[in-house]
Write an enzyme that holds these catalytic residues in place. Sequence first.
Site, PDB file in Angstrom:
ATOM      1  CE  LYS A  37      55.340 -76.716 -48.553  1.00 35.47           C
ATOM      2  NZ  LYS A  37      54.492 -75.952 -47.652  1.00 35.47           N
ATOM      3  CG  HIS A  57      47.533 -69.774 -38.434  1.00 34.57           C
ATOM      4  ND1 HIS A  57      46.884 -68.746 -37.771  1.00 34.57           N
ATOM      5  CD2 HIS A  57      48.564 -69.203 -39.086  1.00 34.57           C
ATOM      6  CE1 HIS A  57      47.535 -67.622 -38.009  1.00 34.57           C
ATOM      7  NE2 HIS A  57      48.544 -67.864 -38.804  1.00 34.57           N
ATOM      8  CB  CYS A  82      46.386 -64.463 -40.744  1.00 31.51           C
ATOM      9  SG  CYS A  82      48.005 -64.006 -41.399  1.00 31.51           S
TER      10      CYS A  82
END
Length: 757
Positions: free
Chosen positions: A18, A696, A728
């Site tokens: 990540k 996103h 979101c």
Amino acid sequence: MNTTIIGYPRIGNLRELKFASEKYFRGEISAAELEQAAKEIRLFNLNLQKNSGLDMIPSNDFSFYDGVLDTAFLLNAVPARYSALGLSGLDTYFAAARGYQGEKGDVKALAMKKWFNTNYHYMVPEIDDDTEIRLTGTKPFGLFREALDHGVKTKPVLIGAYTFLKLARFRGQKKAADFIQQAAGAYSELLEKFSALGAEWVQFDEPSLVMDMTAEDIQLFKALYEQILPHKGSVKVLAQTYFGDVRDCYQALCSLGFDGIGLDFVEGKHSLALVRENGFPKDKVLFAGVVNGKNIWRNSYAATILTLNQLKEHASAIVLNTSCSLLHVPCTLANETKLAEGYKKHFAYAEEKLTELAELKQIADSDAPFETEEYRRNAALHNEKRSGTNDAVKAKVAALTAQDFVRQPEFAEREKIQKARFQLPLFPTTTIGSFPQTADVKSARTALRRGELSATDYEKLIERKIAECVALQEKIGLDVLVHGEFERNDMVEYFGECLDGYLFTEKAWVQSYGTRCVKPPVIWGDISRAKPMTVRWSVYAQSLTEKPMKGMLTGPVTILNWSFPREDISLKESALQIALAIREEVLDLEANGIRIIQVDEAALREKLPLRKADWHEDYLDWAIPAFRYVHSGVKPETQIHTHMCYSEFADIIRDIDDMDADVITFEASRSDLTILDVLKENNFRTEVGPGVYDIHSPRIPSKEEIKDAISKMRARIPAEKLWVNPDCGLKTRGNAETVPSLENLVNAAKEARNENC
Ligand code: GLN
Ligand code: ZN
């Protein structure tokens, strides 16, 4: 007996992948440096598996973003809009994964969907009529060679042809069946190459086989493999299923030329019965998924040995396996330095599951399995009485009656009362809750945890962030405000920390999508609310503005679905215990002057059983009531919102309406707008805010784009029921993109309002 796993987590023990990927996205490291970081993780995992004694070690379970996306690139199923950007191979891949906005163009990411019944998400491949499926990628071969260079002949794992075609979105006239030849050709060539490379086994992941299958589906599956398997040469092919049982295609699966069949004996309700009733082909190896790949509790060797003994009566060769890829559990308990041994000994993460497999192998191979040291230790652990019982909570749950789940008055009545109370403009604008969690908040939380920052100073910072956030929203002109959720690391963990019965981990990260990981807490005992959880933040935020401030909670089903659940009581029982606690918080917020309360059920759809026959009985019949119980006690004028990630709820639309919220916001921008038609057809009663842009992705939606989305919604949803919001929470975004995006959103809503009059 041999052992294997379906796949290993690829993010690295400390989320190294990540961090490296994000550095690469920010231009701080080169592609070569990213590749190097990835290689280190792979080799670390390889050694770990080798040293654990695992007999068959997977390769190609590594991915920079997602395994389905990898498969699309492997098979040349890359939409032209990404290849046309003229970027490097890696950047084209990331453009498809995350969208691209830069000097070479402006394209949105591929759609993202939940991976079966997990909290992992895959990228949905797009197949056009002129897509030519063929083997163009080399990654699986490269990774096979890489492991070989380090002395391990691995078992390459790939998404199988059937699952790939079932998951793809067909954008033109052609359907999956029209691509049988091409797909079979590509997979045949793949097997030929692995045969030439000397691979012994190749694993094709076919989780789509555990779904409800039509006769046409079975035909598709057979047609593919009848053509692929004759090309296997010296390679043995494993058809690996997981997340359920293969009741619709067991015969077909056994009759094809696979060398191994992988079945899930943890989630597959019927798996054992299928083997017992139909037998298992003598010429095939049964890969028995007996170690849970999704939960973190230690395996019960007694139960597993019992299953294995039954299987031995039917299968001549068994390989001990996990029930699914270990992608869904954290990497290692070794980094849990704060968890007391008394708890830890009950857990097994990915690394510890490798040990379990090794121990199970020893036990299963022993002449006196029940006498082995490993068996005895495990039995003693499972016989221990666990702490964490709360009799008062259990009694309250037992005493619930039908009326407790019904809010009064009914929806239409409340809608009138609330319209009069709030006087909101047409197409009210709002956000889903969180605002960008900037570095200052995150580092303050770290400092607080390390004792370097006092609680008072931390709380001051949170208040300052809330004040800034409220001012920003006022300036942008949003109608219903949020406090920004700066106090939360995570929408479930935060609540877990305020609830009794929860346990927390330090480093138990699990990949959710791409570089995003979550750290699910563990439900250890009975749940109860130890103290108010959000009241002070919401009350403070409301004190700063005249506009309605939404209280912001996570719902019981989502809290449960995003935690590691208990295995000693039912999910229903756990959900109702959590509902009891959240209800107390709802009533507390209301009593403290909060007029709108949002209870997120982001993950409601997630654990819907994969097979329709199980939907109500196994899930909806308790999940929907659990939500209703949370808000059934509020006054008519209090407006209850809920939010769901993803709009894949067309098939449970009635149940969603039946949650009896006043407003629901959900994702609609990344998927097509069919959900709007479904809302219309079903006369959806709840007011709706179908997200008008995709949070996103880092790209900024234009005002026109948002207006366009609004007018599409307007065509299907009565204006007075329509809300305008992102799809979101904004927490993973930066302010640089959030502010202009929201400005565009508010301006688009204003213009739409004017045009509507
Ligand atoms: N209120 C939450 C947020 O905005 C909802 C997050 C979610 O749906 N995943 O972050
Ligand atoms: Zn969401």
